[in-house]
Design a protein around this motif. Structure first.
Motif, PDB file in Angstrom:
ATOM      1  N   GLY A   1       0.798  -1.223   0.000  1.00  0.00           N
ATOM      2  CA  GLY A   1       0.000   0.000   0.000  1.00  0.00           C
ATOM      3  C   GLY A   1       0.826   1.266   0.000  1.00  0.00           C
ATOM      4  N   LYS A   2       2.151   1.138   0.041  1.00  0.00           N
ATOM      5  CA  LYS A   2       3.049   2.294   0.024  1.00  0.00           C
ATOM      6  C   LYS A   2       3.974   2.172  -1.182  1.00  0.00           C
ATOM      7  CE  LYS A   2       4.200   1.307   4.257  1.00  0.00           C
ATOM      8  NZ  LYS A   2       4.857   1.262   5.558  1.00  0.00           N
ATOM      9  N   TYR A   3       4.077   3.255  -1.929  1.00  0.00           N
ATOM     10  CA  TYR A   3       4.916   3.253  -3.121  1.00  0.00           C
ATOM     11  C   TYR A   3       6.377   3.409  -2.752  1.00  0.00           C
ATOM     12  CZ  TYR A   3       0.946   3.550  -6.273  1.00  0.00           C
ATOM     13  OH  TYR A   3      -0.182   3.279  -6.980  1.00  0.00           O
ATOM     14  N   GLU A   4       7.244   2.877  -3.605  1.00  0.00           N
ATOM     15  CA  GLU A   4       8.690   3.034  -3.469  1.00  0.00           C
ATOM     16  C   GLU A   4       9.203   3.754  -4.722  1.00  0.00           C
ATOM     17  OE1 GLU A   4       7.561  -0.418  -3.654  1.00  0.00           O
ATOM     18  OE2 GLU A   4       7.040  -0.388  -1.547  1.00  0.00           O
ATOM     19  N   LEU A   5      10.283   4.486  -4.558  1.00  0.00           N
ATOM     20  CA  LEU A   5      10.928   5.192  -5.665  1.00  0.00           C
ATOM     21  C   LEU A   5      12.095   4.345  -6.151  1.00  0.00           C
ATOM     22  CD1 LEU A   5      11.595   7.702  -7.424  1.00  0.00           C
ATOM     23  CD2 LEU A   5      12.833   8.603  -5.457  1.00  0.00           C
ATOM     24  N   TYR A   6      12.071   3.956  -7.421  1.00  0.00           N
ATOM     25  CA  TYR A   6      13.141   3.153  -8.013  1.00  0.00           C
ATOM     26  C   TYR A   6      13.966   4.037  -8.935  1.00  0.00           C
ATOM     27  CZ  TYR A   6      10.649  -0.821  -6.164  1.00  0.00           C
ATOM     28  OH  TYR A   6      10.060  -1.705  -5.312  1.00  0.00           O
ATOM     29  N   ARG A   7      15.280   3.897  -8.840  1.00  0.00           N
ATOM     30  CA  ARG A   7      16.159   4.706  -9.684  1.00  0.00           C
ATOM     31  C   ARG A   7      17.330   3.888 -10.197  1.00  0.00           C
ATOM     32  NH1 ARG A   7      19.339   8.760  -5.579  1.00  0.00           N
ATOM     33  NH2 ARG A   7      20.144   7.147  -4.229  1.00  0.00           N
ATOM     34  N   ARG A   8      17.915   4.376 -11.289  1.00  0.00           N
ATOM     35  CA  ARG A   8      19.058   3.739 -11.948  1.00  0.00           C
ATOM     36  C   ARG A   8      20.072   4.840 -12.239  1.00  0.00           C
ATOM     37  NH1 ARG A   8      19.510   0.927 -17.852  1.00  0.00           N
ATOM     38  NH2 ARG A   8      19.654   3.054 -18.534  1.00  0.00           N
ATOM     39  N   TYR A   9      21.344   4.603 -11.894  1.00  0.00           N
ATOM     40  CA  TYR A   9      22.357   5.648 -12.062  1.00  0.00           C
ATOM     41  C   TYR A   9      23.741   5.030 -12.182  1.00  0.00           C
ATOM     42  CZ  TYR A   9      22.723   4.860  -7.025  1.00  0.00           C
ATOM     43  OH  TYR A   9      22.860   4.280  -5.790  1.00  0.00           O
ATOM     44  N   PHE A  10      24.718   5.858 -12.560  1.00  0.00           N
ATOM     45  CA  PHE A  10      26.104   5.420 -12.713  1.00  0.00           C
ATOM     46  C   PHE A  10      26.738   5.236 -11.332  1.00  0.00           C
ATOM     47  CE2 PHE A  10      26.802   8.002 -16.890  1.00  0.00           C
ATOM     48  CZ  PHE A  10      25.785   7.306 -17.493  1.00  0.00           C
ATOM     49  N   GLN A  11      27.509   4.162 -11.174  1.00  0.00           N
ATOM     50  CA  GLN A  11      28.226   3.952  -9.922  1.00  0.00           C
ATOM     51  C   GLN A  11      29.311   5.010  -9.787  1.00  0.00           C
ATOM     52  OE1 GLN A  11      30.298   0.231  -9.614  1.00  0.00           O
ATOM     53  NE2 GLN A  11      30.466   0.391  -7.394  1.00  0.00           N
ATOM     54  N   ASP A  12      29.307   5.737  -8.707  1.00  0.00           N
ATOM     55  CA  ASP A  12      30.272   6.806  -8.399  1.00  0.00           C
ATOM     56  C   ASP A  12      30.333   7.884  -9.481  1.00  0.00           C
ATOM     57  OD1 ASP A  12      30.996   5.462  -6.039  1.00  0.00           O
ATOM     58  OD2 ASP A  12      32.467   4.256  -7.130  1.00  0.00           O
ATOM     59  N   GLY A  13      29.330   7.972 -10.348  1.00  0.00           N
ATOM     60  CA  GLY A  13      29.317   8.970 -11.405  1.00  0.00           C
ATOM     61  C   GLY A  13      30.360   8.739 -12.485  1.00  0.00           C
ATOM     62  N   GLN A  14      30.950   7.555 -12.533  1.00  0.00           N
ATOM     63  CA  GLN A  14      32.036   7.248 -13.460  1.00  0.00           C
ATOM     64  C   GLN A  14      31.507   6.547 -14.711  1.00  0.00           C
ATOM     65  OE1 GLN A  14      35.211   8.252 -12.791  1.00  0.00           O
ATOM     66  NE2 GLN A  14      34.306   9.197 -10.978  1.00  0.00           N
ATOM     67  N   PHE A  15      32.031   6.940 -15.875  1.00  0.00           N
ATOM     68  CA  PHE A  15      31.684   6.306 -17.144  1.00  0.00           C
ATOM     69  C   PHE A  15      32.814   6.561 -18.128  1.00  0.00           C
ATOM     70  CE2 PHE A  15      30.432  10.646 -17.650  1.00  0.00           C
ATOM     71  CZ  PHE A  15      30.635  10.931 -18.990  1.00  0.00           C
ATOM     72  N   SER A  16      32.783   5.831 -19.236  1.00  0.00           N
ATOM     73  CA  SER A  16      33.767   6.073 -20.298  1.00  0.00           C
ATOM     74  C   SER A  16      33.100   5.813 -21.644  1.00  0.00           C
ATOM     75  CB  SER A  16      34.998   5.181 -20.117  1.00  0.00           C
ATOM     76  OG  SER A  16      34.626   3.824 -20.230  1.00  0.00           O
TER      77      SER A  16
END
Length: 155
Positions: free
Chosen positions: A113-128
């Protein structure tokens, strides 16, 4: 003299009546307290859902800022704010993350009965990327923000 007395009596009654209907002063902000918006970020989207044990709804707001453009994807800095919809009390402010999406995913996956917020993001803000800005290489992190026994937490 009688007219002056009637005018004075009418003025006192009018002011008393006006005080009964006078509205409280308006807030100088509409949707959210200005202190929750970080410099350089803008409100992207919001949604009203039930996220805690309080019967009042919560407003979840996604704040986003553009963080770079590549040929096949864009990068965005995102953070989320959870407010009580009626009192505008700040319940939770997430940390700033980097992602290729600006999504507000609110679901009740555990059917409590309670919503959850799901998110997806870069680990430590690192990418190449490769030399031409293609082929994004990143480690994705997935988590949820939920209310559990009087406390907001990340899982």
């Amino acid at each position: 003299m009688k007219k002056v007395l009637y005018l004075l009596l009418f003025s006192v009654c009018f002011l008393q009546g006006w005080a009964q209907y006078k509205v409280s002063p308006a807030r100088d902000w509409d949707r959210f307290p200005p202190e929750v918006q970080k410099p350089g970020f803008g409100s992207h989207t919001s949604q009203l859902v039930q996220m805690d044990n309080d019967p009042a709804l919560e407003e979840v707001i996604l704040f986003s800022a553009h963080n770079g453009h590549y040929p096949y994807f864009d990068l965005f800095k995102n953070y989320y704010v959870i407010l009580d919809h009626y009192t505008k009390e700040v319940k939770y402010i997430s940390d700033v993350t980097i992602s290729t999406e600006r999504d507000l995913i609110l679901e009740d996956r555990n059917m409590d009965g309670k919503y959850e917020l799901y998110r997806r993001y870069f680990q430590d803000g690192q990418f190449s990327t490769d030399e031409s800005g293609n082929k994004l290489a990143v480690t994705w992190m997935y988590d949820r923000i939920e209310f559990d026994s009087q406390e907001w937490k990340n899982n």
